[in-house]
Design a protein around this motif. Structure first.
Motif, PDB file in Angstrom:
ATOM      1  N   ARG A 159      -9.319 -19.094 -18.041  1.00  0.00           N
ATOM      2  CA  ARG A 159      -8.726 -18.360 -18.928  1.00  0.00           C
ATOM      3  C   ARG A 159      -9.226 -16.757 -19.125  1.00  0.00           C
ATOM      4  NH1 ARG A 159      -7.585 -23.053 -23.192  1.00  0.00           N
ATOM      5  NH2 ARG A 159      -5.687 -23.959 -22.406  1.00  0.00           N
ATOM      6  N   ILE A 160      -8.564 -15.985 -19.713  1.00  0.00           N
ATOM      7  CA  ILE A 160      -9.263 -14.641 -19.675  1.00  0.00           C
ATOM      8  C   ILE A 160     -10.485 -14.173 -20.737  1.00  0.00           C
ATOM      9  CG2 ILE A 160      -7.099 -13.732 -18.844  1.00  0.00           C
ATOM     10  CD1 ILE A 160      -6.231 -13.119 -21.659  1.00  0.00           C
ATOM     11  N   GLY A 161     -10.675 -15.337 -21.606  1.00  0.00           N
ATOM     12  CA  GLY A 161     -11.506 -15.045 -22.583  1.00  0.00           C
ATOM     13  C   GLY A 161     -12.240 -16.216 -23.152  1.00  0.00           C
ATOM     14  N   PHE A 199     -12.937 -12.622 -13.138  1.00  0.00           N
ATOM     15  CA  PHE A 199     -13.443 -14.099 -13.113  1.00  0.00           C
ATOM     16  C   PHE A 199     -14.938 -14.140 -12.279  1.00  0.00           C
ATOM     17  CE2 PHE A 199     -13.462 -18.066 -10.874  1.00  0.00           C
ATOM     18  CZ  PHE A 199     -13.229 -18.976 -11.822  1.00  0.00           C
ATOM     19  N   THR A 200     -14.811 -13.705 -11.213  1.00  0.00           N
ATOM     20  CA  THR A 200     -16.190 -13.651 -10.254  1.00  0.00           C
ATOM     21  C   THR A 200     -17.287 -13.177 -10.952  1.00  0.00           C
ATOM     22  OG1 THR A 200     -14.576 -13.272  -8.271  1.00  0.00           O
ATOM     23  CG2 THR A 200     -17.030 -12.933  -7.832  1.00  0.00           C
ATOM     24  N   ILE A 201     -17.151 -11.834 -11.561  1.00  0.00           N
ATOM     25  CA  ILE A 201     -18.359 -11.183 -12.065  1.00  0.00           C
ATOM     26  C   ILE A 201     -18.922 -12.155 -13.478  1.00  0.00           C
ATOM     27  CG2 ILE A 201     -19.076  -9.388 -13.460  1.00  0.00           C
ATOM     28  CD1 ILE A 201     -17.144  -7.678 -11.679  1.00  0.00           C
ATOM     29  N   LYS A 244      -7.671  -7.239 -11.100  1.00  0.00           N
ATOM     30  CA  LYS A 244      -8.765  -7.215 -12.063  1.00  0.00           C
ATOM     31  C   LYS A 244      -9.026  -8.534 -12.456  1.00  0.00           C
ATOM     32  CE  LYS A 244      -5.001  -6.104 -15.478  1.00  0.00           C
ATOM     33  NZ  LYS A 244      -4.340  -5.367 -16.370  1.00  0.00           N
ATOM     34  N   PHE A 245      -8.147  -9.462 -12.699  1.00  0.00           N
ATOM     35  CA  PHE A 245      -8.561 -10.701 -13.158  1.00  0.00           C
ATOM     36  C   PHE A 245      -9.309 -11.767 -12.296  1.00  0.00           C
ATOM     37  CE2 PHE A 245      -4.204  -9.854 -15.151  1.00  0.00           C
ATOM     38  CZ  PHE A 245      -4.464  -9.788 -16.646  1.00  0.00           C
TER      39      PHE A 245
END
Length: 307
Positions: A98-100, A62-64, A57-58
């Motif tokens: 980073r996630i955000g 990131f790719t999208i 999911k991470f």
């Protein structure tokens, strides 16, 4: 003193077990020799298209988000900025793991754009003001790249700022000295700043809409998962079972928790309590220590047959 000696014997037994296991591996099941070039290339391609890692999911998030951001920046550069690629280049330079949204990095890029553009323009102008401008210009360009790329290759906290300054300031040096048009230079500077604002808006927009969850929530979930894995490993240990399956994901989970902790520290908290970075880091380090202790206990207590 007896407890200290017991711990020393326990640790020594664990490392002796590791040495014995490694010796058995070398004698009975030695690792294969070096591969060939074709095999290495094939393995690299296979690992690049590892579907399990790609569907994580991470990694998928990131790719999208950055594929959409770079394509959008390219479209703006082509159709809005009249084929000037600054917006697309900055979208690529703002990519982070980073996630955000990372507002600290965003503000750093704004600073880098202003300083890099001004530094390049000033150095070019003063070099060309000399009678030997075309001879001095390459030396100034070298010094500029040295000062901007050193933080990047040294892994400094200013690495992103340095590479951005190099990318935006370098084009100003790739030209022979000529009569400078101050109005044209001002227009170019304004166009660069507008492209920066667009690039930052694009990156922050896609990071926000593709965000899996708040960093603080992911940090709490990761810590809970770490406690569950640790408890499962303890349960298996006291039941005289192999703890490998239970403890295997713990190291990766704690590495993710460190990343979540860093991002949670800079996310807007609004009405929520401040994020306690130091306490969270201390808990993560304690879990890591317990993981090493469990592995040491298991290695020391295994018999010669690994049971």
């Amino acid at each position: 003193e007896l407890l200290g000696e017991s711990f020393f014997v326990l640790t020594l037994s664990a490392y002796v077990r590791l040495v014995c296991d490694f010796t058995d591996t070398l004698c009975n099941d030695a690792p294969p020799g070096g591969g060939n070039l074709g095999g290495d290339i094939v393995n690299c391609i296979k690992s690049t298209w590892d579907t399990t890692a790609m569907m994580d999911k991470f990694n998928l998030n990131f790719t999208i988000r950055y594929a959409l951001a770079v394509v959008t920046g390219f479209c703006f550069a082509k159709y809005y900025f009249n084929h000037v690629g600054t917006c697309a280049v900055l979208c690529a330079l703002l990519i982070n793991k980073r996630i955000g949204p990372d507002m600290k990095a965003t503000l750093g890029v704004i600073l880098a754009v202003v300083v890099g553009s001004l530094t390049g323009a000033i150095a070019y102008s003063h070099s060309c003001a000399s009678p030997y401008g075309n001879a001095i210009l390459p030396a100034c360009f070298f010094i500029f790249l040295l000062l901007t790329l050193y933080p990047y290759f040294s892994g400094s906290v200013y690495a992103g700022i340095g590479i951005t300054m190099a990318a935006l300031g370098a084009p100003r040096f790739v030209a022979l000295c000529m009569d400078l048009d101050e109005n044209a230079a001002a227009v170019g500077m304004w166009g660069t700043l507008v492209a920066v604002v667009f690039a930052i808006a694009i990156i922050v927009f896609y990071e926000a809409i593709c965000e899996i969850d708040r960093a603080s929530n992911l940090a709490i979930q990761g810590l809970n998962q770490g406690f569950d894995d640790l408890q499962g490993a303890f349960t298996a240990f006291w039941n005289q079972q192999d703890i490998s399956d239970a403890i295997a994901p713990l190291a990766g989970t704690m590495n993710q928790c460190v990343s979540f902790n860093t991002t949670a520290d800079i996310e807007p908290r609004f009405w929520r309590n401040d994020w306690n970075v130091s306490m969270y880091s201390a808990v993560v380090e304690t879990i890591r220590t317990l993981r090493v202790d469990l592995l040491t206990l298991e290695f020391s207590m295994e018999g010669a047959g690994g049971s």
